[in-house]
Write an enzyme that holds these catalytic residues in place. Structure first.
Site, short mmCIF file in Angstrom:
data_model
loop_
_atom_site.label_atom_id
_atom_site.label_comp_id
_atom_site.label_asym_id
_atom_site.label_seq_id
_atom_site.Cartn_x
_atom_site.Cartn_y
_atom_site.Cartn_z
N ASP A 209 0.87 -1.16 0.00
CA ASP A 209 0.00 0.00 0.00
C ASP A 209 0.92 1.22 0.00
O ASP A 209 2.11 1.12 0.31
CB ASP A 209 -0.89 -0.02 1.24
CG ASP A 209 -1.76 1.22 1.35
OD1 ASP A 209 -2.39 1.58 0.35
OD2 ASP A 209 -1.78 1.82 2.43
N ASP B 40 -0.18 5.06 0.93
CA ASP B 40 -0.46 5.99 2.02
C ASP B 40 -0.34 5.27 3.36
O ASP B 40 -1.00 4.28 3.61
CB ASP B 40 -1.87 6.57 1.88
CG ASP B 40 -2.07 7.33 0.58
OD1 ASP B 40 -1.10 7.94 0.12
OD2 ASP B 40 -3.18 7.30 0.03
#
Length: 353
Positions: A76, A78
């Site tokens: 991922d 963020d």
């Protein structure tokens, strides 16, 4: 071509996992009936009908063993690679180490505001060398989904979202209307006023939108409710996002929720934790899902995404999820491992040698 079943909303979770709030009331009811029997690769089974036995996540102690056990790491962005516009400490060195060991790296984000090309520029700005082919944003997933279902080229897509979705739709050859341009439009309610909409719209794509307004809600609602067969597609249902590193901000789920509320229809979710992106990645790269480790900071999107896809999972505490949240008795989503940040793989790798 991927099956239509894999394109559905969120895949039903294992009975050992919690019932995410992003699911519909019908789905939550169905899952709650399944919790009476617990089956899992780490936990025991019980037929008590009231108790679900789960194994707690293990703190990552031997990074070398985890690294050697998989071929691909999906990250991922963020809360894992960056927060807002700030790179998280130790990320460049960690990615370099994994590349040196021959690992494939893929970066997946539910943030639909940028296209893959735009995300490539963000990686470059932060000093990271990442190719466009290694980036999978939910904006791209929306376009890929439409291609996978042979969405008619003579139909239009109404976009509630930002430039990333528009660019990916354009690259895929789809016509679109809406987007940031509709952020300035207002509705003047007068007696007998009827709002017109384009009857050729065959899909409404909803993503994070800083220009969200009542005009977009009404336009999208009319398309979904009145255009026969109009698809309602959500890039994600994230409750919060990291626009800055100072605080959490309302996420794309708030925009999706507004359209869901007005249409009383559930969206097709193409971002995490839906399995659509995982299936697409596995097919695109020829990856065995058992040879993937999903690394993320959110339990109900990243970790559930990995578990729905049959991958190993590593939770990092550098983003949304705190150790207290992970260890809460109310949390049943347990990753295989957890650690403070991805750079721990450097120190733990050295310690295990």
């Amino acid at each position: 071509m991927l099956s239509r079943v894999s394109h559905s909303m969120l895949a039903l979770t294992s009975p050992t996992k919690p019932i995410p709030t992003s699911l519909s009331s019908n789905q939550r009811s169905l899952l709650s009936k399944r919790v009476c029997v617990t089956r899992g690769r780490r936990g025991s089974s019980t037929m008590s009908g009231t108790t679900a036995i789960r194994a707690s996540a293990q703190r990552l102690e031997n990074a070398e063993e985890l690294i050697d056990s998989v071929e691909t790491f999906i990250f991922d962005c963020d809360g894992v690679i960056w927060k807002g516009d700030s790179l998280i400490d130790g990320v460049p060195q960690t990615l370099d180490m994994l590349r040196e060991k021959g690992k494939r790296l893929v970066f997946v984000t539910n943030n639909s505001t940028k296209s893959r090309k735009q995300y490539g520029k963000k990686f470059e700005t932060l000093g990271l060398s990442v190719s466009q082919e290694e980036i999978f944003a939910s904006s791209f997933a929306a376009a890929a989904y439409l291609k996978s279902v042979d969405f008619p080229k003579d139909k239009k897509v109404y976009v509630i979202g930002e430039e990333g979705i528009l660019k990916e739709l354009e690259l895929a050859g789809f016509q679109y209307i809406g987007g940031p341009a509709d952020g300035e439009k207002k509705i003047e309610l007068k007696p007998g006023f009827l709002m017109e909409h384009d009857e050729s719209v065959g899909a409404v794509v909803v993503g994070f939108d800083r220009y969200f307004n009542y005009y977009k809600i009404q336009y999208g609602t009319l398309c979904i409710r009145e255009n026969p067969g109009c698809l309602f597609i959500a890039t994600n249902r994230d409750a919060v996002t990291h626009l800055t590193d100072a605080q959490e901000w309302a996420g794309g789920g708030s925009m999706v929720g507004a359209i869901r509320g007005s249409t009383q229809q559930e969206p097709l979710v193409v971002g995490k934790p839906s399995t659509f992106m995982m299936d697409y990645l596995a097919n695109e790269f020829g990856i065995l899902k058992s040879q993937i480790c999903m690394v993320g900071d959110r339990l109900d999107t990243d970790i559930l995404f990995g578990q729905n896809g049959g991958c190993k999972t590593l939770l990092v505490l550098s983003g949304v999820t705190s150790l207290q949240m992970l260890q809460s008795p109310n949390n049943l989503i347990q990753p295989d491992f957890y650690t403070d940040r991805i750079s721990d793989m450097l120190s733990l790798k050295a310690a295990s040698v």
